[in-house]
Scaffold this active site. Structure first.
Site, mmCIF file in Angstrom:
data_model
loop_
_atom_site.group_PDB
_atom_site.id
_atom_site.type_symbol
_atom_site.label_atom_id
_atom_site.label_comp_id
_atom_site.label_asym_id
_atom_site.label_seq_id
_atom_site.Cartn_x
_atom_site.Cartn_y
_atom_site.Cartn_z
ATOM 1 N N CYS A 141 0.868 -1.179 0.000
ATOM 2 C CA CYS A 141 0.000 0.000 0.000
ATOM 3 C C CYS A 141 0.900 1.223 0.000
ATOM 4 O O CYS A 141 2.100 1.103 -0.250
ATOM 5 C CB CYS A 141 -0.978 -0.020 1.182
ATOM 6 N N ASN B 228 2.434 1.595 4.235
ATOM 7 C CA ASN B 228 2.723 0.356 4.955
ATOM 8 C C ASN B 228 2.443 0.486 6.452
ATOM 9 O O ASN B 228 3.183 -0.016 7.287
ATOM 10 C CB ASN B 228 4.163 -0.112 4.709
ATOM 11 N N CYS C 164 -1.345 0.754 7.296
ATOM 12 C CA CYS C 164 -2.772 0.435 7.437
ATOM 13 C C CYS C 164 -3.161 -0.821 6.651
ATOM 14 O O CYS C 164 -3.340 -1.892 7.218
ATOM 15 C CB CYS C 164 -3.647 1.608 6.986
ATOM 16 N N ARG C 165 -3.301 -0.678 5.337
ATOM 17 C CA ARG C 165 -3.868 -1.749 4.517
ATOM 18 C C ARG C 165 -2.947 -2.942 4.321
ATOM 19 O O ARG C 165 -3.354 -4.088 4.527
ATOM 20 C CB ARG C 165 -4.286 -1.196 3.142
ATOM 21 N N SER C 166 -1.711 -2.698 3.892
ATOM 22 C CA SER C 166 -0.835 -3.842 3.598
ATOM 23 C C SER C 166 -0.440 -4.615 4.857
ATOM 24 O O SER C 166 -0.407 -5.846 4.811
ATOM 25 C CB SER C 166 0.374 -3.420 2.768
ATOM 26 N N ASP D 130 -8.318 3.544 1.603
ATOM 27 C CA ASP D 130 -7.292 3.736 2.627
ATOM 28 C C ASP D 130 -7.942 4.257 3.906
ATOM 29 O O ASP D 130 -8.420 5.390 3.945
ATOM 30 C CB ASP D 130 -6.239 4.720 2.122
#
Length: 158
Positions: A10, A13, A15-17, A127
Protein backbone atom coordinates in the site's frame (compact mmCIF):
# COMPACT_ATOMS: atom_id res chain seq x y z
CA UNK A 1 9.46 -27.11 -3.02
CA UNK A 2 10.40 -23.55 -1.98
CA UNK A 3 7.90 -21.44 -0.08
CA UNK A 4 5.61 -19.13 -2.04
CA UNK A 5 6.55 -15.53 -1.20
CA UNK A 6 3.81 -12.90 -0.96
CA UNK A 7 4.31 -9.14 -0.62
CA UNK A 8 1.32 -6.91 0.15
CA UNK A 9 1.73 -3.26 -0.85
CA UNK A 10 0.00 0.00 0.00
CA UNK A 11 1.14 3.61 0.19
CA UNK A 12 2.64 3.95 3.67
CA UNK A 13 2.72 0.36 4.96
CA UNK A 14 0.92 1.19 8.17
CA UNK A 15 -2.77 0.43 7.44
CA UNK A 16 -3.87 -1.75 4.52
CA UNK A 17 -0.84 -3.84 3.60
CA UNK A 18 0.08 -4.78 7.19
CA UNK A 19 -3.56 -5.67 7.76
CA UNK A 20 -3.41 -7.99 4.74
CA UNK A 21 -0.06 -9.42 5.87
CA UNK A 22 -1.35 -10.36 9.31
CA UNK A 23 -4.73 -11.61 8.09
CA UNK A 24 -3.11 -13.93 5.55
CA UNK A 25 -0.53 -15.07 8.10
CA UNK A 26 -3.36 -16.04 10.44
CA UNK A 27 -5.29 -17.88 7.71
CA UNK A 28 -2.14 -19.71 6.61
CA UNK A 29 -1.26 -20.68 10.20
CA UNK A 30 -4.79 -21.97 10.82
CA UNK A 31 -4.35 -24.34 7.88
CA UNK A 32 -0.84 -25.43 8.87
CA UNK A 33 0.74 -23.86 5.79
CA UNK A 34 3.21 -21.45 7.44
CA UNK A 35 6.21 -23.38 6.10
CA UNK A 36 4.84 -23.15 2.55
CA UNK A 37 3.87 -19.47 2.35
CA UNK A 38 5.98 -16.49 3.47
CA UNK A 39 4.11 -13.22 3.84
CA UNK A 40 5.26 -9.65 4.36
CA UNK A 41 4.26 -6.11 3.39
CA UNK A 42 5.79 -2.82 2.30
CA UNK A 43 4.81 0.66 1.18
CA UNK A 44 5.50 2.51 -2.03
CA UNK A 45 6.51 5.58 -0.02
CA UNK A 46 9.08 5.68 2.74
CA UNK A 47 7.00 8.00 4.87
CA UNK A 48 6.59 5.60 7.78
CA UNK A 49 9.73 3.44 7.53
CA UNK A 50 10.49 1.77 10.84
CA UNK A 51 7.14 2.66 12.42
CA UNK A 52 4.53 0.34 13.89
CA UNK A 53 1.23 -0.12 12.10
CA UNK A 54 -1.57 2.41 12.57
CA UNK A 55 -3.52 1.96 15.80
CA UNK A 56 -6.75 1.55 13.83
CA UNK A 57 -5.27 -1.45 11.99
CA UNK A 58 -4.03 -2.92 15.25
CA UNK A 59 -7.42 -2.45 16.89
CA UNK A 60 -9.38 -4.16 14.12
CA UNK A 61 -6.90 -7.05 13.97
CA UNK A 62 -7.03 -7.49 17.76
CA UNK A 63 -10.84 -7.46 17.55
CA UNK A 64 -10.50 -10.50 15.26
CA UNK A 65 -7.95 -12.17 17.57
CA UNK A 66 -5.01 -11.54 15.25
CA UNK A 67 -1.73 -10.69 16.97
CA UNK A 68 0.28 -7.84 15.43
CA UNK A 69 3.54 -8.24 17.33
CA UNK A 70 6.77 -7.69 15.46
CA UNK A 71 5.54 -5.37 12.72
CA UNK A 72 7.80 -2.63 11.39
CA UNK A 73 6.95 -0.57 8.32
CA UNK A 74 9.26 -0.77 5.30
CA UNK A 75 9.43 0.42 1.72
CA UNK A 76 9.25 -1.55 -1.52
CA UNK A 77 12.66 -2.02 -3.16
CA UNK A 78 13.38 -2.55 -6.87
CA UNK A 79 14.83 -6.00 -6.14
CA UNK A 80 11.52 -7.15 -4.60
CA UNK A 81 10.21 -7.99 -8.08
CA UNK A 82 12.75 -10.84 -8.25
CA UNK A 83 12.18 -12.02 -4.66
CA UNK A 84 8.39 -12.33 -4.43
CA UNK A 85 6.06 -14.64 -6.32
CA UNK A 86 2.98 -12.48 -5.72
CA UNK A 87 3.00 -8.72 -5.19
CA UNK A 88 -0.48 -7.66 -4.20
CA UNK A 89 -1.40 -3.97 -4.23
CA UNK A 90 -4.35 -2.23 -2.65
CA UNK A 91 -5.23 0.28 -5.38
CA UNK A 92 -4.41 1.54 -8.87
CA UNK A 93 -2.00 4.21 -7.61
CA UNK A 94 -0.02 1.46 -5.86
CA UNK A 95 0.11 -0.43 -9.17
CA UNK A 96 1.40 2.69 -10.97
CA UNK A 97 4.04 3.24 -8.29
CA UNK A 98 5.10 -0.41 -8.44
CA UNK A 99 5.47 -0.24 -12.24
CA UNK A 100 7.73 2.79 -11.76
CA UNK A 101 9.75 1.14 -8.97
CA UNK A 102 10.14 -2.11 -10.91
CA UNK A 103 10.79 -0.42 -14.24
CA UNK A 104 8.07 -2.42 -15.96
CA UNK A 105 9.82 -5.74 -15.20
CA UNK A 106 7.81 -8.91 -14.53
CA UNK A 107 4.60 -7.07 -13.78
CA UNK A 108 2.66 -10.28 -14.46
CA UNK A 109 3.08 -11.12 -10.77
CA UNK A 110 1.78 -7.71 -9.62
CA UNK A 111 -1.97 -7.25 -9.17
CA UNK A 112 -4.61 -5.72 -6.91
CA UNK A 113 -6.17 -7.70 -4.09
CA UNK A 114 -9.60 -6.77 -5.44
CA UNK A 115 -8.73 -8.57 -8.71
CA UNK A 116 -9.32 -11.70 -6.63
CA UNK A 117 -12.85 -10.52 -5.84
CA UNK A 118 -14.58 -10.13 -9.23
CA UNK A 119 -18.05 -10.29 -7.65
CA UNK A 120 -17.24 -7.49 -5.18
CA UNK A 121 -18.49 -3.93 -5.50
CA UNK A 122 -14.93 -2.78 -4.79
CA UNK A 123 -12.18 -2.37 -7.38
CA UNK A 124 -9.67 -1.13 -4.79
CA UNK A 125 -9.23 -1.08 -1.01
CA UNK A 126 -10.06 2.36 0.41
CA UNK A 127 -7.29 3.74 2.63
CA UNK A 128 -8.57 3.91 6.22
CA UNK A 129 -5.82 6.41 7.05
CA UNK A 130 -8.01 8.89 5.18
CA UNK A 131 -11.49 7.33 5.47
CA UNK A 132 -11.20 6.21 9.10
CA UNK A 133 -13.20 3.09 8.20
CA UNK A 134 -10.94 0.26 9.33
CA UNK A 135 -13.87 -2.19 9.42
CA UNK A 136 -14.55 -1.69 5.71
CA UNK A 137 -10.87 -2.19 4.94
CA UNK A 138 -10.73 -5.33 7.06
CA UNK A 139 -13.78 -6.81 5.32
CA UNK A 140 -12.35 -6.29 1.82
CA UNK A 141 -8.82 -7.39 2.72
CA UNK A 142 -10.04 -10.46 4.60
CA UNK A 143 -12.17 -11.54 1.61
CA UNK A 144 -9.19 -10.98 -0.70
CA UNK A 145 -6.88 -13.04 1.51
CA UNK A 146 -9.37 -15.91 1.63
CA UNK A 147 -9.70 -15.76 -2.17
CA UNK A 148 -5.90 -15.69 -2.63
CA UNK A 149 -5.41 -18.70 -0.36
CA UNK A 150 -8.11 -20.71 -2.16
CA UNK A 151 -6.56 -19.81 -5.52
CA UNK A 152 -3.09 -20.81 -4.27
CA UNK A 153 -4.38 -24.12 -2.91
CA UNK A 154 -6.19 -24.90 -6.16
CA UNK A 155 -3.17 -24.12 -8.34
CA UNK A 156 -0.13 -25.29 -6.36
CA UNK A 157 -0.23 -28.85 -7.65
CA UNK A 158 -0.92 -27.96 -11.27
Amino acid sequence: MPATKVLFVCLGNICRSPMAEYILRELVAQQGLSQQIEITSAGTSGWHNGEDMHQGSKDILYAHNINTNGFQSSQVRPEDIAIYDHIIAMDDKNLQDLARIFGGNRLDKVYKITDLLPESEYDYVPDPYFSGNFSETYTIVHAGCIAWLKHWQNNRTK
